[in-house]
Design a protein around this motif. Sequence first.
Motif, PDB file in Angstrom:
ATOM      1  N   LEU A 173      -5.065   0.909   5.316  1.00  0.00           N
ATOM      2  CA  LEU A 173      -6.199   0.172   4.756  1.00  0.00           C
ATOM      3  C   LEU A 173      -6.295  -1.250   5.283  1.00  0.00           C
ATOM      4  O   LEU A 173      -7.297  -1.932   5.073  1.00  0.00           O
ATOM      5  N   GLY A 174      -5.249  -1.710   5.954  1.00  0.00           N
ATOM      6  CA  GLY A 174      -5.259  -3.060   6.487  1.00  0.00           C
ATOM      7  C   GLY A 174      -5.154  -4.126   5.416  1.00  0.00           C
ATOM      8  O   GLY A 174      -5.719  -5.226   5.564  1.00  0.00           O
ATOM      9  N   LEU A 175      -4.411  -3.848   4.331  1.00  0.00           N
ATOM     10  CA  LEU A 175      -4.300  -4.808   3.233  1.00  0.00           C
ATOM     11  C   LEU A 175      -3.381  -5.963   3.616  1.00  0.00           C
ATOM     12  O   LEU A 175      -2.203  -5.764   3.915  1.00  0.00           O
ATOM     13  N   ASP A 176      -3.925  -7.156   3.596  1.00  0.00           N
ATOM     14  CA  ASP A 176      -3.116  -8.352   3.837  1.00  0.00           C
ATOM     15  C   ASP A 176      -2.426  -8.813   2.563  1.00  0.00           C
ATOM     16  O   ASP A 176      -1.338  -9.386   2.615  1.00  0.00           O
ATOM     17  N   PHE A 177      -3.070  -8.597   1.422  1.00  0.00           N
ATOM     18  CA  PHE A 177      -2.493  -8.900   0.110  1.00  0.00           C
ATOM     19  C   PHE A 177      -2.868  -7.785  -0.853  1.00  0.00           C
ATOM     20  O   PHE A 177      -3.957  -7.203  -0.749  1.00  0.00           O
TER      21      PHE A 177
END
Length: 398
Positions: A122-126
């Motif tokens: 999902l490309g979650l940075d946070f």
Amino acid sequence: MSSKGTIGILTGGGDVPGLNPAIRAITIRALREGYQVLGIRRGWAGLVELVPDRQADNSANVQVLTKDIVNRAGRTGGTFLHTSRTRPSHLPKSNLPEHLRDKYTAEINDVTPEVLRNIEFLGLDFLIPIGGDDTLSYAQRLHEESVKVVAIPKTMDNDVPGTDYCIGFSTCVTRTIELTHRLRTSAGSHERYLIIEVFGRYAGFTALLPTMAGAADRCIIPEYPVDIEQLARLATEDRNRHPSKYSVILVSEGAKLQHQEEMSFEGQEVDQYGHRKLGGIGDKVSALLKDLSPRFNNGRRINVLNQRLGYLVRSGEPDALDSIVPMAFGNIALDLVLSGTSGRLVAIHNGSYDTVPITAVTGQKKIVDVEKYYNIERLRPKYESFMRQPLFIMTSDI
């Protein structure tokens, strides 16, 4: 993709009023700062059941959050992202999604590698999870796996360690007071004991605060096993002093009687966090008080009005505090994201907003200090030492 990155939000455990305002606050601020925001559906279940394939339909597991979506939901109760009590580190074989059933074959499975893979997909940075100590204990696990996590505390019981206040608590107390006062009319009409079972597995804040506010004469909390004869004597004295001949007792669902080895449960089934569903202590107290009442009432039996408040105090719209605090918590979470700070729990200490290490959620349990706040002779709160105490008084002890 946005220029700054992607933030994921999820809600786990029981629903409470205030979750949607928190989601709204995070999303509005994040979009303004240039982030994309994804709502993970059904708590940790969304990250377990997501299929990391661009061609797969993952609409049941994740959704892009927009200003219009969160503005519509932000004034309502519950959680529009939905919730579950899924625990990815202890997932039963029967709860495995179809695409993982060949890979995990034990009766209980740790599917954290799949969660980590899906966070990367999902490309979650946070990741910002909102939940109680169960939900946030797994957030701590992800923090240990180098996922950037900022946690927000939520629970009716107000028992997440590290913070004075958890989203949902004020509405729970407000509804408990309101509903208890409504039930007084029936209790008075029939001259009965009024026994009301309220939330509180390990901590008695949701019984103690309404009693302190005048909603009840006595309260029974998990931190102190009660002598039922002592309670019967006090309740009968309260009733007989009252012009309408009734008395009110709030009973935490996790309370125990003296010589009772365990809490009262509805059945044997446990959830993924090892908890059996509580319920029934109000029934036990009611039956015993009815049987004991002649001893303290000149041989005459006193009947009981017995009510479990249950989901009535966690449903519907949030009160003022549970509209304001989630807004502040959400913005503090974004402050942490913008500064690149992770592994923190948003908190309140002595009336001031703050943050603490996320490891606090798995530290010592947050319970009522009986010696300081509970009168064991009178089975009710102590009314002393209010100077310089925080708004909810006994909730300041971390």
